[in-house]
Design a protein around this motif. Structure first.
Motif, PDB file in Angstrom:
ATOM      1  N   HIS A   1       0.800  -1.352  -0.091  1.00 31.64           N
ATOM      2  CA  HIS A   1      -0.054   0.050   0.038  1.00 31.64           C
ATOM      3  C   HIS A   1       0.772   1.186   0.091  1.00 31.64           C
ATOM      4  N   VAL A   2       2.047   1.167   0.085  1.00 30.01           N
ATOM      5  CA  VAL A   2       2.946   2.242   0.091  1.00 30.01           C
ATOM      6  C   VAL A   2       3.693   2.519  -1.078  1.00 30.01           C
ATOM      7  N   THR A   3       3.105   3.330  -1.751  1.00 32.76           N
ATOM      8  CA  THR A   3       3.632   3.477  -3.207  1.00 32.76           C
ATOM      9  C   THR A   3       4.006   5.178  -3.386  1.00 32.76           C
ATOM     10  N   ALA A   4       4.858   5.419  -4.283  1.00 31.73           N
ATOM     11  CA  ALA A   4       5.611   6.782  -4.360  1.00 31.73           C
ATOM     12  C   ALA A   4       4.267   7.837  -4.379  1.00 31.73           C
ATOM     13  N   HIS A   5       2.991   7.383  -4.829  1.00 31.05           N
ATOM     14  CA  HIS A   5       1.916   8.370  -4.933  1.00 31.05           C
ATOM     15  C   HIS A   5       1.345   8.563  -3.587  1.00 31.05           C
ATOM     16  N   ALA A   6       1.902   7.747  -2.604  1.00 28.71           N
ATOM     17  CA  ALA A   6       1.448   8.014  -1.106  1.00 28.71           C
ATOM     18  C   ALA A   6       1.988   8.982  -0.414  1.00 28.71           C
ATOM     19  N   TYR A   7       2.963   9.815  -1.184  1.00 27.62           N
ATOM     20  CA  TYR A   7       3.901  10.687  -0.448  1.00 27.62           C
ATOM     21  C   TYR A   7       3.157  11.939  -1.251  1.00 27.62           C
ATOM     22  N   ARG A   8       2.990  12.995  -0.392  1.00 27.53           N
ATOM     23  CA  ARG A   8       2.647  14.427  -0.697  1.00 27.53           C
ATOM     24  C   ARG A   8       3.575  15.283  -0.290  1.00 27.53           C
ATOM     25  N   PRO A   9       3.711  16.484  -1.371  1.00 21.81           N
ATOM     26  CA  PRO A   9       4.875  17.486  -1.195  1.00 21.81           C
ATOM     27  C   PRO A   9       4.286  18.251   0.198  1.00 21.81           C
ATOM     28  N   VAL A  10       5.348  18.625   0.900  1.00 15.95           N
ATOM     29  CA  VAL A  10       5.138  19.431   2.142  1.00 15.95           C
ATOM     30  C   VAL A  10       6.321  20.451   2.407  1.00 15.95           C
ATOM     31  N   ALA A  11       5.774  21.800   2.897  1.00 11.10           N
ATOM     32  CA  ALA A  11       7.041  22.853   2.884  1.00 11.10           C
ATOM     33  C   ALA A  11       7.941  22.430   3.893  1.00 11.10           C
ATOM     34  N   ASN A  12       9.286  22.581   3.757  1.00 11.30           N
ATOM     35  CA  ASN A  12      10.145  22.155   4.778  1.00 11.30           C
ATOM     36  C   ASN A  12       9.835  22.811   6.007  1.00 11.30           C
ATOM     37  N   THR A  13       9.251  24.017   6.162  1.00  7.84           N
ATOM     38  CA  THR A  13       9.035  24.667   7.493  1.00  7.84           C
ATOM     39  C   THR A  13       7.731  23.875   7.994  1.00  7.84           C
ATOM     40  N   ASP A  14       6.795  23.176   7.449  1.00 10.80           N
ATOM     41  CA  ASP A  14       5.870  22.534   7.955  1.00 10.80           C
ATOM     42  C   ASP A  14       6.401  21.225   8.429  1.00 10.80           C
ATOM     43  N   ALA A  15       7.446  20.536   7.691  1.00 10.85           N
ATOM     44  CA  ALA A  15       7.761  19.326   8.068  1.00 10.85           C
ATOM     45  C   ALA A  15       8.676  19.617   9.543  1.00 10.85           C
ATOM     46  N   LEU A  16       9.474  20.658   9.637  1.00  9.05           N
ATOM     47  CA  LEU A  16      10.208  21.023  10.718  1.00  9.05           C
ATOM     48  C   LEU A  16       9.366  21.151  11.757  1.00  9.05           C
ATOM     49  N   ARG A  17       8.106  21.955  11.819  1.00 12.05           N
ATOM     50  CA  ARG A  17       7.218  22.278  12.834  1.00 12.05           C
ATOM     51  C   ARG A  17       6.521  21.175  13.536  1.00 12.05           C
ATOM     52  N   THR A  18       6.121  20.163  12.186  1.00 12.83           N
ATOM     53  CA  THR A  18       5.508  18.715  12.900  1.00 12.83           C
ATOM     54  C   THR A  18       6.509  18.113  13.816  1.00 12.83           C
ATOM     55  N   LEU A  19       7.858  17.818  13.289  1.00 13.24           N
ATOM     56  CA  LEU A  19       8.757  16.999  14.035  1.00 13.24           C
ATOM     57  C   LEU A  19       9.045  17.459  15.395  1.00 13.24           C
ATOM     58  N   ARG A  20       9.346  19.090  15.336  1.00 16.06           N
ATOM     59  CA  ARG A  20       9.846  19.696  16.749  1.00 16.06           C
ATOM     60  C   ARG A  20       8.566  19.619  17.686  1.00 16.06           C
ATOM     61  N   GLY A  21       7.550  19.880  17.105  1.00 21.39           N
ATOM     62  CA  GLY A  21       6.126  19.411  18.090  1.00 21.39           C
ATOM     63  C   GLY A  21       5.990  18.111  18.470  1.00 21.39           C
ATOM     64  N   TRP A  22       6.094  17.307  17.889  1.00 18.67           N
ATOM     65  CA  TRP A  22       6.214  15.695  18.303  1.00 18.67           C
ATOM     66  C   TRP A  22       7.471  15.546  19.157  1.00 18.67           C
ATOM     67  N   ALA A  23       8.592  16.009  19.124  1.00 19.01           N
ATOM     68  CA  ALA A  23       9.739  15.674  19.884  1.00 19.01           C
ATOM     69  C   ALA A  23       9.496  16.469  21.198  1.00 19.01           C
ATOM     70  N   SER A  24       8.854  17.567  21.335  1.00 20.47           N
ATOM     71  CA  SER A  24       8.733  18.182  22.506  1.00 20.47           C
ATOM     72  C   SER A  24       7.017  18.130  23.186  1.00 20.47           C
ATOM     73  N   ARG A  25       6.603  17.320  22.674  1.00 23.45           N
ATOM     74  CA  ARG A  25       5.355  17.042  23.041  1.00 23.45           C
ATOM     75  C   ARG A  25       4.897  16.531  24.690  1.00 23.45           C
ATOM     76  N   HIS A  26       6.028  16.253  25.122  1.00 25.85           N
ATOM     77  CA  HIS A  26       5.801  15.735  26.484  1.00 25.85           C
ATOM     78  C   HIS A  26       6.823  16.900  27.496  1.00 25.85           C
ATOM     79  N   GLY A  27       7.117  17.960  26.748  1.00 25.83           N
ATOM     80  CA  GLY A  27       7.687  18.918  27.460  1.00 25.83           C
ATOM     81  C   GLY A  27       9.190  19.363  26.948  1.00 25.83           C
ATOM     82  N   SER A  28       9.816  20.060  27.183  1.00 27.22           N
ATOM     83  CA  SER A  28      11.236  20.624  26.890  1.00 27.22           C
ATOM     84  C   SER A  28      12.288  19.362  26.647  1.00 27.22           C
TER      85      SER A  28
END
Length: 171
Positions: A79-106
């Motif tokens: 089920h994981v094909t090249a079409h399963a990936y969507r373009p995302v702005a670098n800033t949005d990817a970083l925001r999501t990952l930073r939020g995930w990393a700090s979701r329990h606090g600093s």
């Protein structure tokens, strides 16, 4: 088909950092796999080459890469094909990952430095970035719901001919 050559792999395990005074580490980690590719290959062809690559056959649940595997992360590989990936702005990817990393606090400074030099640097230098969309529970493999969070990004740096697969999840 385009040949991708595994260049480096780094596992950033939150448990390897001192979280004293920062809240729980949450059993989180980021797996970073970087691949070299020939210059001039279009993004969609690179995504297809990655999905076909042996290193992509990883369930990210401790078993590692299985060359004959049928799982990728929480999903059945089919089920994981090249079409399963969507373009995302670098800033949005970083925001999501930073939020995930700090979701329990600093997070500890040592972890922030490690994330900055591995995960964030790969996304910052990318000429394009893609996010694996949520394929839905119906595409989960038999124990695919084991992660409470699963984020997957592909950062492509056409200038350096480097593709980086970033998987951020928990145990």
């Amino acid at each position: 088909m385009t040949e991708l050559v595994l260049d480096t792999q780094v596992l950033v395990n939150f448990q390897h950092h001192d979280f004293t005074g920062h809240g729980p580490h949450g059993h989180r980690w980021v797996d970073v796999k970087s691949f070299r590719f020939p210059q001039g290959i279009q993004d969609r062809e690179l995504l297809a080459a990655l999905v076909a690559h042996e290193q992509f056959r990883d369930d990210y649940a401790g078993g590692g890469v299985d060359p004959a595997g049928t799982r990728h992360g929480p999903y059945w590989l089919k089920h994981v094909t090249a079409h399963a990936y969507r373009p995302v702005a670098n800033t949005d990817a970083l925001r999501t990952l930073r939020g995930w990393a700090s979701r329990h606090g600093s997070i500890p400074e040592s972890l922030e430095e490690t994330l900055a030099s591995t995960v964030h640097a790969s996304i910052d230098s990318a000429t394009s970035c893609y996010h694996l969309q949520d394929l839905g529970h119906q595409k989960f493999h038999d124990w695919g719901g084991v992660h409470s969070d699963f984020h997957e990004y592909i950062a492509i740096d056409q200038d350096r001919a480097l593709l980086t697969l970033l998987v951020a999840a928990d145990d």
